[in-house]
Design a protein around this motif. Structure first.
Motif, mmCIF file in Angstrom:
data_model
loop_
_atom_site.group_PDB
_atom_site.id
_atom_site.type_symbol
_atom_site.label_atom_id
_atom_site.label_comp_id
_atom_site.label_asym_id
_atom_site.label_seq_id
_atom_site.Cartn_x
_atom_site.Cartn_y
_atom_site.Cartn_z
ATOM 1 N N ARG A 17 0.797 -1.270 0.053
ATOM 2 C CA ARG A 17 -0.056 0.069 0.212
ATOM 3 C C ARG A 17 0.892 1.313 0.165
ATOM 4 O O ARG A 17 0.372 2.313 -0.466
ATOM 5 C CB ARG A 17 -0.971 -0.110 1.263
ATOM 6 C CG ARG A 17 -2.207 -1.017 0.910
ATOM 7 C CD ARG A 17 -3.149 -0.844 2.281
ATOM 8 N NE ARG A 17 -4.187 -1.826 1.878
ATOM 9 C CZ ARG A 17 -4.978 -2.037 2.786
ATOM 10 N NH1 ARG A 17 -5.009 -1.583 4.031
ATOM 11 N NH2 ARG A 17 -6.170 -2.834 2.530
ATOM 12 N N LEU A 18 1.956 1.296 0.690
ATOM 13 C CA LEU A 18 2.851 2.425 0.906
ATOM 14 C C LEU A 18 3.424 2.667 -0.444
ATOM 15 O O LEU A 18 3.951 3.799 -0.907
ATOM 16 C CB LEU A 18 4.001 2.565 2.132
ATOM 17 C CG LEU A 18 3.064 2.237 3.324
ATOM 18 C CD1 LEU A 18 4.254 2.113 4.370
ATOM 19 C CD2 LEU A 18 2.529 3.679 3.690
ATOM 20 N N THR A 19 3.988 1.778 -1.117
ATOM 21 C CA THR A 19 4.946 1.749 -2.367
ATOM 22 C C THR A 19 4.345 1.747 -3.784
ATOM 23 O O THR A 19 4.930 1.983 -4.674
ATOM 24 C CB THR A 19 6.060 0.697 -2.123
ATOM 25 O OG1 THR A 19 5.443 -0.566 -2.395
ATOM 26 C CG2 THR A 19 6.758 0.904 -0.880
ATOM 27 N N ASN A 20 2.985 1.630 -3.569
ATOM 28 C CA ASN A 20 2.065 1.424 -4.975
ATOM 29 C C ASN A 20 1.106 2.542 -4.712
ATOM 30 O O ASN A 20 0.468 2.522 -3.824
ATOM 31 C CB ASN A 20 1.785 0.132 -5.272
ATOM 32 C CG ASN A 20 2.533 -0.997 -5.584
ATOM 33 O OD1 ASN A 20 3.368 -0.617 -6.439
ATOM 34 N ND2 ASN A 20 2.875 -1.923 -4.660
ATOM 35 N N VAL A 21 0.776 3.379 -5.690
ATOM 36 C CA VAL A 21 -0.221 4.146 -5.601
ATOM 37 C C VAL A 21 -1.651 3.700 -6.007
ATOM 38 O O VAL A 21 -1.904 3.406 -7.137
ATOM 39 C CB VAL A 21 0.149 5.747 -6.669
ATOM 40 C CG1 VAL A 21 -1.106 6.505 -6.692
ATOM 41 C CG2 VAL A 21 1.589 6.148 -6.503
ATOM 42 N N ILE A 22 -2.136 3.293 -5.105
ATOM 43 C CA ILE A 22 -3.392 2.533 -5.216
ATOM 44 C C ILE A 22 -4.757 3.496 -4.921
ATOM 45 O O ILE A 22 -5.802 2.988 -5.317
ATOM 46 C CB ILE A 22 -3.477 1.221 -4.759
ATOM 47 C CG1 ILE A 22 -3.429 1.515 -3.062
ATOM 48 C CG2 ILE A 22 -2.532 0.075 -4.943
ATOM 49 C CD1 ILE A 22 -3.527 -0.167 -2.249
ATOM 50 N N TYR A 23 -4.330 4.208 -4.204
ATOM 51 C CA TYR A 23 -5.502 5.412 -3.903
ATOM 52 C C TYR A 23 -5.180 6.648 -4.438
ATOM 53 O O TYR A 23 -4.155 7.306 -4.344
ATOM 54 C CB TYR A 23 -5.614 5.684 -2.372
ATOM 55 C CG TYR A 23 -5.914 4.366 -1.801
ATOM 56 C CD1 TYR A 23 -7.045 3.615 -1.752
ATOM 57 C CD2 TYR A 23 -4.754 3.874 -0.765
ATOM 58 C CE1 TYR A 23 -7.248 2.501 -1.171
ATOM 59 C CE2 TYR A 23 -5.234 2.715 0.046
ATOM 60 C CZ TYR A 23 -6.561 2.064 -0.242
ATOM 61 O OH TYR A 23 -6.787 0.909 0.312
ATOM 62 N N PRO A 24 -6.084 7.378 -5.199
ATOM 63 C CA PRO A 24 -5.931 8.536 -6.030
ATOM 64 C C PRO A 24 -5.397 9.751 -4.815
ATOM 65 O O PRO A 24 -6.185 9.685 -3.773
ATOM 66 C CB PRO A 24 -7.221 9.055 -6.496
ATOM 67 C CG PRO A 24 -8.065 7.735 -6.526
ATOM 68 C CD PRO A 24 -7.482 6.968 -5.422
ATOM 69 N N GLY A 25 -4.603 10.296 -5.145
ATOM 70 C CA GLY A 25 -4.167 11.465 -4.119
ATOM 71 C C GLY A 25 -3.156 10.813 -2.931
ATOM 72 O O GLY A 25 -2.553 11.469 -2.041
ATOM 73 N N TRP A 26 -2.878 9.702 -2.959
ATOM 74 C CA TRP A 26 -1.944 8.844 -2.088
ATOM 75 C C TRP A 26 -0.601 8.856 -2.639
ATOM 76 O O TRP A 26 -0.240 7.990 -3.249
ATOM 77 C CB TRP A 26 -2.234 7.932 -1.458
ATOM 78 C CG TRP A 26 -1.626 7.030 -0.099
ATOM 79 C CD1 TRP A 26 -0.474 7.360 0.173
ATOM 80 C CD2 TRP A 26 -2.023 6.139 0.679
ATOM 81 N NE1 TRP A 26 0.109 6.874 1.249
ATOM 82 C CE2 TRP A 26 -0.947 5.885 1.552
ATOM 83 C CE3 TRP A 26 -3.117 5.623 0.785
ATOM 84 C CZ2 TRP A 26 -1.039 4.984 2.552
ATOM 85 C CZ3 TRP A 26 -3.403 4.586 1.909
ATOM 86 C CH2 TRP A 26 -2.325 4.329 2.972
#
Length: 63
Positions: A17-26
């Protein structure tokens, strides 16, 4: 002392979750440090300078 299987899976999910942009804006975050606390059995993860997480032996984590 070794991390539990649940902790290892929780660490994998959190790093994903931290190293892949899976949420827009994160934005993407670098994982700086992962350490097992011998006293409590918890894993600690430091991401960049502003995020830290504690992964319990059950695999759950909280900031």
């Amino acid at each position: 002392m070794q991390p539990t299987n649940d902790q290892t899976q929780g660490l994998y999910r959190l790093c994903y979750r931290l190293t892949n942009v899976i949420y827009p804006g994160w934005p993407y975050k670098n994982v700086e440090l992962v350490r097992l606390d011998q006293r409590t059995g918890n894993l600690y993860l430091l991401a960049e300078d502003d995020l830290d997480f504690e992964i319990k032996p059950t695999g759950g984590y909280e900031p």
